[in-house]
Design a protein around this motif. Structure first.
Motif, mmCIF file in Angstrom:
data_model
loop_
_atom_site.group_PDB
_atom_site.id
_atom_site.type_symbol
_atom_site.label_atom_id
_atom_site.label_comp_id
_atom_site.label_asym_id
_atom_site.label_seq_id
_atom_site.Cartn_x
_atom_site.Cartn_y
_atom_site.Cartn_z
ATOM 1 N N GLN A 2 -5.255 9.670 -19.065
ATOM 2 C CA GLN A 2 -6.324 9.820 -19.727
ATOM 3 C C GLN A 2 -6.424 10.564 -21.112
ATOM 4 O O GLN A 2 -7.216 10.577 -21.929
ATOM 5 C CB GLN A 2 -7.317 10.926 -18.696
ATOM 6 N N GLU A 3 -5.172 11.340 -21.219
ATOM 7 C CA GLU A 3 -4.819 11.627 -22.539
ATOM 8 C C GLU A 3 -4.934 10.908 -23.486
ATOM 9 O O GLU A 3 -5.546 11.254 -24.699
ATOM 10 C CB GLU A 3 -3.673 12.823 -22.377
ATOM 11 N N LYS A 4 -4.257 9.638 -23.299
ATOM 12 C CA LYS A 4 -4.177 8.718 -24.463
ATOM 13 C C LYS A 4 -5.561 8.094 -24.647
ATOM 14 O O LYS A 4 -6.009 7.776 -25.821
ATOM 15 C CB LYS A 4 -3.260 7.548 -23.972
ATOM 16 N N ILE A 5 -6.299 7.892 -23.610
ATOM 17 C CA ILE A 5 -7.729 7.517 -23.669
ATOM 18 C C ILE A 5 -8.355 8.582 -24.532
ATOM 19 O O ILE A 5 -9.222 8.313 -25.532
ATOM 20 C CB ILE A 5 -8.493 7.370 -22.375
ATOM 21 N N ASN A 6 -8.419 9.702 -24.307
ATOM 22 C CA ASN A 6 -9.066 10.966 -24.867
ATOM 23 C C ASN A 6 -8.770 10.671 -26.496
ATOM 24 O O ASN A 6 -9.691 11.010 -27.281
ATOM 25 C CB ASN A 6 -8.748 12.092 -24.540
ATOM 26 N N ASN A 7 -7.599 10.589 -26.868
ATOM 27 C CA ASN A 7 -7.140 10.565 -28.021
ATOM 28 C C ASN A 7 -7.718 9.365 -28.855
ATOM 29 O O ASN A 7 -8.210 9.183 -30.076
ATOM 30 C CB ASN A 7 -5.657 10.520 -28.279
ATOM 31 N N ILE A 8 -7.807 8.044 -28.306
ATOM 32 C CA ILE A 8 -8.549 6.910 -28.837
ATOM 33 C C ILE A 8 -10.145 7.104 -29.035
ATOM 34 O O ILE A 8 -10.709 6.789 -30.084
ATOM 35 C CB ILE A 8 -8.507 5.829 -27.758
ATOM 36 N N PHE B 8 -14.358 0.753 -34.455
ATOM 37 C CA PHE B 8 -13.508 0.025 -33.623
ATOM 38 C C PHE B 8 -12.089 -0.151 -34.346
ATOM 39 O O PHE B 8 -11.096 -0.051 -33.543
ATOM 40 C CB PHE B 8 -14.208 -1.609 -33.706
ATOM 41 N N MET B 9 -12.061 -0.013 -35.530
ATOM 42 C CA MET B 9 -10.614 -0.171 -36.189
ATOM 43 C C MET B 9 -9.897 1.047 -35.870
ATOM 44 O O MET B 9 -8.573 1.217 -35.818
ATOM 45 C CB MET B 9 -10.804 -0.375 -37.682
ATOM 46 N N ALA B 10 -10.898 2.201 -36.075
ATOM 47 C CA ALA B 10 -10.009 3.556 -35.467
ATOM 48 C C ALA B 10 -9.673 3.434 -34.385
ATOM 49 O O ALA B 10 -8.480 4.143 -34.164
ATOM 50 C CB ALA B 10 -11.127 4.749 -35.948
ATOM 51 N N ALA B 11 -10.164 2.899 -33.469
ATOM 52 C CA ALA B 11 -9.790 2.914 -31.855
ATOM 53 C C ALA B 11 -8.496 2.012 -31.969
ATOM 54 O O ALA B 11 -7.438 2.397 -31.346
ATOM 55 C CB ALA B 11 -10.819 2.451 -31.157
ATOM 56 N N ILE B 12 -8.368 0.914 -32.439
ATOM 57 C CA ILE B 12 -7.403 0.023 -32.535
ATOM 58 C C ILE B 12 -6.076 0.692 -32.917
ATOM 59 O O ILE B 12 -5.215 0.829 -32.500
ATOM 60 C CB ILE B 12 -7.754 -1.240 -33.207
ATOM 61 N N THR B 13 -6.325 1.421 -34.098
ATOM 62 C CA THR B 13 -5.146 2.075 -34.917
ATOM 63 C C THR B 13 -4.658 3.275 -33.915
ATOM 64 O O THR B 13 -3.253 3.347 -33.693
ATOM 65 C CB THR B 13 -5.664 2.730 -36.267
ATOM 66 N N GLN B 14 -5.546 4.078 -33.412
ATOM 67 C CA GLN B 14 -5.077 5.279 -32.471
ATOM 68 C C GLN B 14 -4.268 4.678 -31.294
ATOM 69 O O GLN B 14 -3.400 4.970 -30.744
ATOM 70 C CB GLN B 14 -6.492 6.108 -32.057
ATOM 71 N N ALA B 15 -4.740 3.291 -30.639
ATOM 72 C CA ALA B 15 -4.489 2.767 -29.460
ATOM 73 C C ALA B 15 -2.770 2.239 -30.020
ATOM 74 O O ALA B 15 -1.868 2.544 -29.019
ATOM 75 C CB ALA B 15 -5.118 1.627 -29.293
ATOM 76 N N ALA B 16 -2.751 2.027 -31.112
ATOM 77 C CA ALA B 16 -1.244 1.645 -31.534
ATOM 78 C C ALA B 16 -0.371 2.683 -31.696
ATOM 79 O O ALA B 16 0.748 2.525 -31.142
ATOM 80 C CB ALA B 16 -1.461 0.968 -32.953
#
Length: 210
Positions: A23-29, A138-146
């Motif tokens: 969940q911590e990773k999801i929260n960061n995204i 969306f691009m911010a989400a993809i970048t943080q996911a990386a």
């Protein structure tokens, strides 16, 4: 790892293994989405985090049966405002004043400029503008996911009207724009995992006008 190295590394995952993303990773995204820039700072969209298996199965049926939708850990649905209204614009300006603790004459003049512009336009024009803002987030989400080492698959391949019905978005004044399954790759079944990333060479992409 640098930003460019992360971009070179990431790809649109074609198979996921169903493992749960912490969940911590999801929260960061989600925080990256929240912090993303938008036109006039209006943030004219909402994000729905879908983990319910039944709901994901329904969405898969109207999204070309792409398996990542049900095999992912969390499915993000981006939904833009269906229109710019006075209430929506005023809410964001009032929130800014509340958080900053003061009113600024120039900012208030800008509010009035937007109020005299957006609500007078037709709803479809305003939706299309709002929808474009979701792509920035969306691009911010993809970048943080990386950076979180979370795999993902950008998706436009779905029936937006059907998705709006599944999530009851129209009653909320929203229309779906994008899907982002988040999870971990199933390398043994992902045909794209080991293929070289292909992009245009710089001289075909960029023209310098000096």
């Amino acid at each position: 790892m640098s930003f460019l190295e992360k971009l070179k590394e990431r790809y649109a995952t074609k198979a996921m293994n169903g493992a749960v993303v912490p969940q911590e990773k999801i929260n960061n995204i989600l925080e990256a989405i929240r912090l993303a820039p938008t036109s006039s700072g209006l943030q004219p969209f909402e994000v729905f985090v879908v983990t319910n298996d039944e709901t994901k199965s329904k969405i898969k049926e109207i999204a070309w049966n792409q398996p990542q939708i049900t095999d992912c850990s969390h499915l993000l649905v981006f939904a833009a405002w269906d229109n710019y209204t006075e209430d929506r614009i005023n809410h964001m300006f009032d929130l800014t004043n509340e958080i900053r603790g003061f009113k600024n004459e120039g900012w208030e003049n800008y509010r009035q400029m937007l109020l005299s512009s957006y609500p007078q336009k037709d709803a479809e024009t305003n939706f299309q503008h709002a929808a474009r803002q979701t792509y920035i987030a969306f691009m911010a989400a993809i970048t943080q996911a990386a950076y979180e080492n979370v795999d993902n698959t950008p998706m436009e391949g779905f029936d937006p009207n059907a998705l709006d019905e599944i999530l009851d978005l129209r009653k909320k004044g929203l229309r779906s724009t994008l899907l982002l399954p988040l999870g971990y790759k199933d390398a043994d079944n992902d045909w794209l995992v080991n293929l070289v990333k292909v992009r245009k060479p710089m001289n075909e992409l960029v023209t310098v006008i000096d």
